[in-house]
Scaffold this motif. Structure first.
Motif, PDB file in Angstrom:
ATOM      1  N   PHE A  78       7.543 -14.872   2.118  1.00 52.40           N
ATOM      2  CA  PHE A  78       8.651 -14.018   1.687  1.00 52.40           C
ATOM      3  C   PHE A  78       8.316 -13.193   0.447  1.00 52.40           C
ATOM      4  O   PHE A  78       9.036 -12.237   0.131  1.00 52.40           O
ATOM      5  CB  PHE A  78       9.880 -14.882   1.388  1.00 52.40           C
ATOM      6  N   TYR A  79       7.232 -13.540  -0.259  1.00 54.64           N
ATOM      7  CA  TYR A  79       6.974 -12.918  -1.553  1.00 54.64           C
ATOM      8  C   TYR A  79       5.872 -11.860  -1.512  1.00 54.64           C
ATOM      9  O   TYR A  79       6.018 -10.776  -2.088  1.00 54.64           O
ATOM     10  CB  TYR A  79       6.623 -13.988  -2.587  1.00 54.64           C
ATOM     11  N   LEU A  80       4.750 -12.160  -0.875  1.00 56.27           N
ATOM     12  CA  LEU A  80       3.625 -11.234  -0.894  1.00 56.27           C
ATOM     13  C   LEU A  80       3.826 -10.071   0.071  1.00 56.27           C
ATOM     14  O   LEU A  80       4.536 -10.193   1.067  1.00 56.27           O
ATOM     15  CB  LEU A  80       2.325 -11.958  -0.536  1.00 56.27           C
ATOM     16  N   ASP A  81       3.181  -8.945  -0.232  1.00 50.45           N
ATOM     17  CA  ASP A  81       3.160  -7.778   0.645  1.00 50.45           C
ATOM     18  C   ASP A  81       1.737  -7.550   1.113  1.00 50.45           C
ATOM     19  O   ASP A  81       0.783  -7.734   0.352  1.00 50.45           O
ATOM     20  CB  ASP A  81       3.660  -6.531  -0.097  1.00 50.45           C
ATOM     21  N   ASP A  82       1.576  -7.117   2.357  1.00 45.42           N
ATOM     22  CA  ASP A  82       0.237  -6.924   2.907  1.00 45.42           C
ATOM     23  C   ASP A  82      -0.447  -5.654   2.415  1.00 45.42           C
ATOM     24  O   ASP A  82      -1.658  -5.520   2.515  1.00 45.42           O
ATOM     25  CB  ASP A  82       0.298  -6.903   4.440  1.00 45.42           C
ATOM     26  N   SER A  83       0.333  -4.718   1.869  1.00 44.74           N
ATOM     27  CA  SER A  83      -0.262  -3.459   1.408  1.00 44.74           C
ATOM     28  C   SER A  83       0.625  -2.832   0.346  1.00 44.74           C
ATOM     29  O   SER A  83       1.790  -3.231   0.170  1.00 44.74           O
ATOM     30  CB  SER A  83      -0.415  -2.484   2.581  1.00 44.74           C
ATOM     31  N   VAL A  84       0.067  -1.871  -0.361  1.00 45.65           N
ATOM     32  CA  VAL A  84       0.831  -1.135  -1.377  1.00 45.65           C
ATOM     33  C   VAL A  84       2.007  -0.417  -0.736  1.00 45.65           C
ATOM     34  O   VAL A  84       3.133  -0.434  -1.243  1.00 45.65           O
ATOM     35  CB  VAL A  84      -0.082  -0.120  -2.099  1.00 45.65           C
ATOM     36  N   ARG A  85       1.775   0.203   0.416  1.00 39.68           N
ATOM     37  CA  ARG A  85       2.813   0.982   1.076  1.00 39.68           C
ATOM     38  C   ARG A  85       3.970   0.113   1.522  1.00 39.68           C
ATOM     39  O   ARG A  85       5.110   0.581   1.613  1.00 39.68           O
ATOM     40  CB  ARG A  85       2.188   1.728   2.269  1.00 39.68           C
ATOM     41  N   ALA A  86       3.721  -1.178   1.775  1.00 39.89           N
ATOM     42  CA  ALA A  86       4.778  -2.085   2.237  1.00 39.89           C
ATOM     43  C   ALA A  86       5.601  -2.682   1.097  1.00 39.89           C
ATOM     44  O   ALA A  86       6.589  -3.374   1.345  1.00 39.89           O
ATOM     45  CB  ALA A  86       4.166  -3.220   3.060  1.00 39.89           C
ATOM     46  N   ALA A  87       5.219  -2.405  -0.141  1.00 33.65           N
ATOM     47  CA  ALA A  87       5.883  -3.021  -1.300  1.00 33.65           C
ATOM     48  C   ALA A  87       7.212  -2.328  -1.598  1.00 33.65           C
ATOM     49  O   ALA A  87       7.240  -1.198  -2.093  1.00 33.65           O
ATOM     50  CB  ALA A  87       4.967  -2.953  -2.512  1.00 33.65           C
TER      51      ALA A  87
END
Length: 435
Positions: free
Chosen positions: A206-215
């Motif tokens: 639930f916390y991490l994002d796979d990429s900058v664009r997904a943040a």
């Protein structure tokens, strides 16, 4: 002579700095927490040894072999794990790693013979394989190379933090829970210290994002700033598109040698620190835990000072050579001062400050020239080959301690290994790594 920056350039630099501070605050503390839990579950066997070896009749060499077998599983599954992380995304794969290693770590409470100890240590390495190089790769998605040494130093602060808090905690659990429900203190330690890995593994989804664009916590403008900085940095890398390109890169194998030398010292400390302290005449698991934390405090301060300095000066090689030689001096002094608790702690503090500072600063070398698919493979190769020292180091210390009755000889071997690592660092091209 450099030209002074224009007002617009100063404004752009200030905006970029503000964006990256935001990224650091969001990403790094969580990764540090993950690594604290990971490292504690990896090395708490060093504390369990104080009771478990007597309870189960393990020799020093048997303990050293079991401690080191972790890295054989780690070695075999490291590259496949990092490729899977790149394929399925950091969030899902890091969560999988944490949950699986938590389950295996808890299973250590059922160890009753050497064979079971060896099997579980191997499985723990296989479960955790890919976490560390995966996080290093993940950092390259978020930070350009000239910001990475400080970030990786912050991330690897988890190692001394795990020692500072984990050693006294392990000692307290073993003393406090001894005999509760008919279990030994070391059994309770394995069970209780595995629970955070399971909980944080679920939280990772639930916390991490796979990429900058997904943040979602960054604005579109902030995402553009980060992506532009990463793109400009990538222009200086040797980008390889095929998996096997990493294996054909001579610099990758030089990195393996350097990292191998540093890891020899790192795991000598983390697996044997409680035994080193106990051998000076200290009794009681909690007292051993508290004193074992002292060298890690020295390491925590030193590694972050060197990380900041390396990024500010954009100099990598001497920021690695100096701490590696500190580690060599520390081990040499510890070998000669084994009879004194106070002097041993001073020597071990110098060794820990040097050796643990090498690890985060090292990763600014390979990430400066690796890019593309080969980055995922290259980082995993370097980490897995280098971490074979994690197998050799504890086994070497245990075997020599059984043979000589002392830890002095293995400490001199470790000092020599660190000198070799320092010399190898100086063979790297400073124009490539000093960015």
């Amino acid at each position: 002579m450099s030209m002074p920056l224009s007002a617009s350039q100063v404004t752009d630099a200030a905006r970029e700095n503000a964006v990256f501070r935001k990224v650091v605050r969001r990403v790094v503390p969580f990764l540090v927490l993950c690594y604290v839990v990971s490292y504690l579950d990896r090395v708490n066997v060093g504390f369990a040894k104080l009771q478990m070896s007597d309870d189960l009749g393990f020799s020093e060499a048997a303990y050293g072999l079991g401690a080191g077998l972790f890295f054989i599983g780690y070695f075999l599954f490291e590259v496949p794990s990092n490729l899977m992380l790149q394929r399925v995304g950091a969030r899902t794969w890091i969560a999988r790693i944490m949950i699986s290693w938590g389950l295996v770590s808890a299973a250590f409470m059922f160890v009753h013979n050497e064979a079971m100890f060896y099997v579980l240590r191997f499985l723990l390495g296989a479960a955790e394989a890919g976490f560390y190089p995966g996080v290093i790769l993940y950092c390259t998605y978020w930070f350009p190379s000239h910001r990475r040494a400080r970030v990786i130093a912050l991330f690897m602060s988890a190692i001394p933090v795990a020692g500072i808090f984990g050693n006294p905690l392990s000692g307290w659990i073993m003393d406090r829970f001894q005999g509760v429900n008919g279990w030994q203190g070391w059994q309770w330690m394995f069970l209780l210290e595995a629970i955070p890995a399971l909980l944080i593994g679920v939280a990772t989804l639930f916390y991490l994002d796979d990429s900058v664009r997904a943040a979602k916590w960054l604005t579109d403008e902030e995402k553009d700033v980060v992506e532009q900085a990463i793109a400009e940095d990538a222009a200086h890398q040797s980008v390889h598109g095929r998996v096997w390109d990493a294996f054909r890169e001579p610099k990758v194998w030089l990195m393996c040698l350097i990292y191998f030398c540093f890891v020899m010292g790192q795991y000598a400390l983390t697996f044997w620190m409680p035994t080193f302290v106990e051998s000076t005449g200290i009794e009681g698991n909690l007292a051993i835990g508290v004193l074992s934390a002292v060298p890690f405090l020295a390491a925590l301060v030193t590694m972050n000072l060197f990380g900041r300095s390396a990024d500010r000066r954009r100099e990598r090689r001497w920021h690695l050579v100096v701490p590696s030689l500190m580690g060599a001096v520390g081990f040499s002094l510890a070998a000669g001062w084994a009879g004194s608790t106070a002097l041993s702690l001073v020597a071990l503090s110098v060794a820990a400050a040097g050796v643990l500072t090498c690890a985060p600063l090292f990763w600014s070398l390979p990430t400066a020239f690796l890019g593309g698919t080969a980055a995922a493979v290259g980082l995993a190769v370097i980490n897995s080959v280098g971490n074979l020292a994690g197998f050799l180091s504890p086994y070497m210390i245990g075997a020599l301690k059984d043979a000589t009755g002392s830890t002095s000889l293995p400490m001199y071997v470790l000092a020599l290994t660190l000198v070799v690592g320092a010399a190898a660092v100086l063979t790297t091209d400073k124009q490539t790594v000093n960015r």
